[in-house]
Scaffold this motif. Structure first.
Motif, PDB file in Angstrom:
ATOM      1  N   ASN A   1       6.802 127.860   1.399  1.00 19.86           N
ATOM      2  CA  ASN A   1       8.044 127.105   1.232  1.00 19.86           C
ATOM      3  C   ASN A   1       8.875 127.129   2.509  1.00 19.86           C
TER       4      ASN A   1
ATOM      5  N   ALA B   1       5.740 117.229   3.187  1.00 26.75           N
ATOM      6  CA  ALA B   1       6.436 118.510   3.057  1.00 26.75           C
ATOM      7  C   ALA B   1       7.203 118.559   1.740  1.00 26.75           C
TER       8      ALA B   1
ATOM      9  N   ILE C   1       0.450 123.138   5.227  1.00 29.08           N
ATOM     10  CA  ILE C   1       1.785 123.689   4.986  1.00 29.08           C
ATOM     11  C   ILE C   1       1.604 124.777   3.942  1.00 29.08           C
ATOM     12  N   ASP C   2       1.695 126.029   4.384  1.00 27.99           N
ATOM     13  CA  ASP C   2       1.287 127.147   3.549  1.00 27.99           C
ATOM     14  C   ASP C   2       2.389 127.810   2.738  1.00 27.99           C
TER      15      ASP C   2
ATOM     16  N   GLN D   1       7.786 127.311   5.578  1.00 27.63           N
ATOM     17  CA  GLN D   1       7.181 126.368   6.514  1.00 27.63           C
ATOM     18  C   GLN D   1       7.438 124.927   6.066  1.00 27.63           C
ATOM     19  N   ALA D   2       7.333 124.673   4.773  1.00 31.88           N
ATOM     20  CA  ALA D   2       7.560 123.317   4.253  1.00 31.88           C
ATOM     21  C   ALA D   2       8.997 122.863   4.520  1.00 31.88           C
TER      22      ALA D   2
ATOM     23  N   ILE E   1       6.645 124.127  14.800  1.00 36.31           N
ATOM     24  CA  ILE E   1       6.888 123.060  13.828  1.00 36.31           C
ATOM     25  C   ILE E   1       6.789 121.703  14.514  1.00 36.31           C
TER      26      ILE E   1
ATOM     27  N   GLN F   1       3.335 120.533  14.790  1.00 43.28           N
ATOM     28  CA  GLN F   1       2.819 119.933  13.561  1.00 43.28           C
ATOM     29  C   GLN F   1       3.229 118.467  13.470  1.00 43.28           C
TER      30      GLN F   1
ATOM     31  N   SER G   1       4.830 119.289  -1.032  1.00 38.95           N
ATOM     32  CA  SER G   1       4.484 120.711  -0.991  1.00 38.95           C
ATOM     33  C   SER G   1       5.587 121.556  -1.627  1.00 38.95           C
TER      34      SER G   1
ATOM     35  N   VAL H   1       9.261 122.124   8.299  1.00 44.43           N
ATOM     36  CA  VAL H   1       8.579 120.868   8.630  1.00 44.43           C
ATOM     37  C   VAL H   1       9.409 119.693   8.131  1.00 44.43           C
TER      38      VAL H   1
END
Length: 132
Positions: A70, A92, A67-68, A72-73, A51, A54, A95, A76
């Motif tokens: 939730n 994020a 950001i693929d 990961q979002a 993270i 990123q 997203s 991030v």
């Protein structure tokens, strides 16, 4: 070593970075770097390495990394919020808001309040699922 700083992760691995890029995108890093008593080259961080990478990508390119999910979002967003990297935090949050559904609304609403995410909180309120 290509940068003027080394970011030290919990697992004792490092990543090179340039103070100029970090300070230009993150008030947290600007303050940290400006307040150093010496030209310390190692900055320890306690966040997930993938993270944080990123966040570094955003600091260097001003481009939002993919950001693929939730999960990961939210990760991030938490890191971006901690380091005051607001452009990445906003991405994020967008997203998260765009992926919200009735199953995730309550958890995202709680997350939004805890992490000052007005876009997500507004989306939760407008879904009529939850009152924040």
């Amino acid at each position: 070593k290509t940068g003027d700083l080394q970011i030290l992760f919990k697992d004792k691995t490092t990543a090179s970075a340039h103070a100029l890029f970090l300070a230009s995108r993150s008030p947290h890093f600007k303050e940290l770097l400006d307040s150093r008593e010496s030209d310390e080259e190692v900055i320890p961080v306690t966040v997930d390495k993938s993270i944080f990478r990123q966040l570094l990508q955003f600091c260097y390119t001003n481009e939002i990394p993919a950001i693929d999910t939730n999960t990961q979002a939210t990760a991030v967003l938490e890191v971006a919020n901690h380091f005051q990297c607001y452009g990445l935090k906003d991405a994020a949050e967008i997203s998260l808001a765009s992926c919200m559904n009735k199953k995730t609304a309550i958890d995202l609403g709680i997350f939004a309040v805890a992490h000052s995410c007005p876009l997500v909180a507004g989306r939760v309120r407008s879904s009529h699922c939850v009152e924040l």
